[in-house]
Design a protein around this motif. Structure first.
Motif, short mmCIF file in Angstrom:
data_model
loop_
_atom_site.label_atom_id
_atom_site.label_comp_id
_atom_site.label_asym_id
_atom_site.label_seq_id
_atom_site.Cartn_x
_atom_site.Cartn_y
_atom_site.Cartn_z
N PHE A 66 0.70 -1.20 0.01
CA PHE A 66 -0.08 0.03 0.00
C PHE A 66 0.92 1.19 0.03
CE2 PHE A 66 -2.75 2.91 2.64
CZ PHE A 66 -3.20 3.45 1.74
N ASN A 78 -10.38 5.65 -1.95
CA ASN A 78 -11.37 5.29 -1.06
C ASN A 78 -10.63 4.38 0.11
OD1 ASN A 78 -13.52 6.43 -1.67
ND2 ASN A 78 -14.19 4.98 -3.31
N GLY A 79 -9.88 3.50 -0.15
CA GLY A 79 -9.01 2.83 0.69
C GLY A 79 -8.14 3.72 1.42
N HIS A 82 -10.54 5.36 4.34
CA HIS A 82 -10.89 4.30 5.35
C HIS A 82 -9.85 4.18 6.46
CE1 HIS A 82 -12.59 1.21 7.43
NE2 HIS A 82 -11.80 -0.07 6.86
N TYR A 83 -8.57 4.16 5.65
CA TYR A 83 -7.31 4.24 6.42
C TYR A 83 -7.14 5.37 7.39
CZ TYR A 83 -2.19 4.69 7.68
OH TYR A 83 -1.33 4.78 8.53
N ASP A 258 -3.63 -3.14 5.61
CA ASP A 258 -4.54 -3.86 4.97
C ASP A 258 -5.82 -3.18 4.96
OD1 ASP A 258 -2.62 -5.80 4.22
OD2 ASP A 258 -3.26 -7.35 6.05
N ALA A 260 -6.46 -0.52 3.54
CA ALA A 260 -6.60 0.34 2.38
C ALA A 260 -7.33 -0.56 1.28
CB ALA A 260 -5.32 0.57 1.71
N TYR A 261 -7.41 -1.97 1.41
CA TYR A 261 -8.00 -2.95 0.52
C TYR A 261 -9.19 -3.36 0.43
CZ TYR A 261 -2.98 -2.62 -1.07
OH TYR A 261 -1.71 -2.16 -1.45
N GLU A 262 -10.03 -2.67 1.82
CA GLU A 262 -11.45 -3.20 1.86
C GLU A 262 -12.37 -2.56 0.97
OE1 GLU A 262 -12.38 -2.50 5.90
OE2 GLU A 262 -10.99 -4.12 6.69
N ASP A 263 -13.34 -3.14 0.39
CA ASP A 263 -14.27 -2.63 -0.56
C ASP A 263 -15.27 -1.77 0.02
OD1 ASP A 263 -15.68 -2.44 -2.91
OD2 ASP A 263 -16.74 -4.24 -2.92
N ARG A 312 -16.09 1.68 -6.26
CA ARG A 312 -14.89 1.55 -5.35
C ARG A 312 -13.73 1.98 -5.78
NH1 ARG A 312 -10.47 -1.31 -4.14
NH2 ARG A 312 -9.92 -2.05 -2.01
#
Length: 405
Positions: A66, A78-79, A82-83, A258, A260-263, A312
């Motif tokens: 990432f 978007n990831g 979220h992070y 990780d 950063a990779y959630e949908d 996404r």
């Protein structure tokens, strides 16, 4: 300011409240025991010993994909949002813990010690507020979304680890379990800061790489830990415990990246139909041409309406009349040329970054997977040209989205 910098600045040099007095009884995540029996000699780099006892976990953290994607401008925005929300949530938790320390302070603490804690508590609250403002004002996340997003499982796991160490260990153990956060982020960010291939005109560079690459607090923290360990008698039992919690912390920090990779998607603007008007170039509107190019013209008609749909990967921008998408194609020449088109060729996902002006809400439109490229327009007496600029150049990149219907 991120949690790695805030922690490094707030827990060294001064009285440290026993953490078992501050936290509840949440069990630690069971990540496995990593036993290491070599006791280093005094005056060695004890942090290097901690890393060598957890080489695989450490490498997984500092080589996480990432941050490398952030350096190339290709990380999912978007990831990243979220992070950053979860990072802000962590800082708020950390600030609450520091506030509780006043009520739970031990009776033998001096007034100077308490003044020190109060000052650092104020900094923690300020950092938490700053992170919320970044999420809302620079990343375009609605205030209610930032405030109400639930704590992720990754963050719960990190907090559970810290709390278990607080119950079972002492102040030095707490400094050691925080090391992967402080040192790991600094190691990653500094590597990217000095890498000539790192793209420097993105949100990622200013909000993450520069912030975490600052070396002052990290170097002080590292020196502090080495000095404290040198004061203690060597103990195989204690080193086994330090190696274990350092390894667990590496794993929880890797899991945090990780996120950063959630949908997930964040509605910077609601899905719907809009006319897209340049703020800095005389109010011209974004329009497609019959041959698939894109121009900016005055007085649009109904055929110049665009439909925005959040995904996404970013927003899809479709021309209502033609049914085709705003895209950016790349030529095969060297250096490559990025050309805006209305055929949806090449890159067709766009990230919106809000820019608030008094009485107006404007946006920059980035190519989602090439965040350094920004939709721009050049207007002269005879023609207009819509293109993507490599960098931010001012008002010509500011767009008003006027709702239709």
């Amino acid at each position: 300011m991120h949690r790695s910098s805030e922690i490094a600045n707030s827990v060294i040099f001064g009285w440290y409240i026993p953490m078992w007095l501050l936290m509840g009884a949440i069990p630690s995540a069971i990540l496995g025991l990593n036993v290491f029996t070599i006791i280093p000699a005094p005056h060695e780099d004890h942090i290097r010993t901690l890393i060598e006892g957890n080489q695989e976990f450490w490498e997984d953290l500092v080589n996480h994909p990432f941050p490398r994607q952030m350096a190339r401008g290709t990380a999912p925005l978007n990831g990243f949002r979220h992070y950053m929300i979860q990072d802000a949530t962590y800082l708020e938790f950390y600030a609450r813990v520091r506030m509780q320390s006043i009520a739970h302070s031990s009776s033998n603490a001096s007034f100077k010690d308490l003044e020190n804690v109060v000052a650092k508590m104020s900094n923690s609250l300020q950092y938490a507020t700053e992170m919320r403002n970044v999420c809302e004002k620079q990343l375009g996340i609605p205030q209610d979304v930032v405030a109400n997003e639930p704590m992720s499982e990754q963050l719960k796991q990190s907090i559970a680890l810290y709390e278990s160490v607080a119950r079972e260990g002492d102040w030095l153990d707490m400094h050691i379990v925080l090391l992967p956060c402080i040192m790991g982020y600094h190691t990653i960010a500094h590597r990217l800061l000095v890498d000539p291939a790192t793209i420097r005109n993105t949100l990622y560079y200013t909000l993450w790489i520069q912030e975490n690459a600052s070396g002052g607090s990290f170097e002080r923290y590292k020196k502090f830990i080495n000095e404290q360990i040198n004061k203690l008698p060597n103990s195989e039992r204690r080193w086994t415990y330090w190696i274990d919690i350092f390894g667990k912390a590496c794993q929880t920090e890797k899991a945090f990246l990780d996120l950063a990779y959630e949908d997930l998607t964040y509605d910077v603007i609601s899905d719907g139909r809009y006319k897209i008007r340049s703020y800095g170039r005389g109010g011209v509107y974004l329009v497609p041409s019959e041959d698939g190019r894109v121009f900016a013209q005055e007085d649009p008609d109904e055929n110049w309406t665009w439909e925005l749909t959040n995904t996404r990967d970013g927003y899809l921008i479709k021309n209502v009349a033609s049914g085709t998408f705003l895209g950016v194609s790349v030529t095969e020449q060297f250096p490559p040329y990025y050309e805006v088109n209305s055929k949806g060729e090449g890159y067709k996902s766009w990230s919106l970054n809000p820019i608030a002006f008094p009485g107006k809400q404007m946006y920059q439109l980035f190519v989602s997977s090439k965040l350094q490229f920004t939709l721009d327009v050049d207007v002269n007496q005879n023609s207009s040209r819509v293109f993507v600029a490599n960098g931010y150049t001012g008002s010509s990149q500011m767009w008003l989205l006027e709702a239709v219907g």
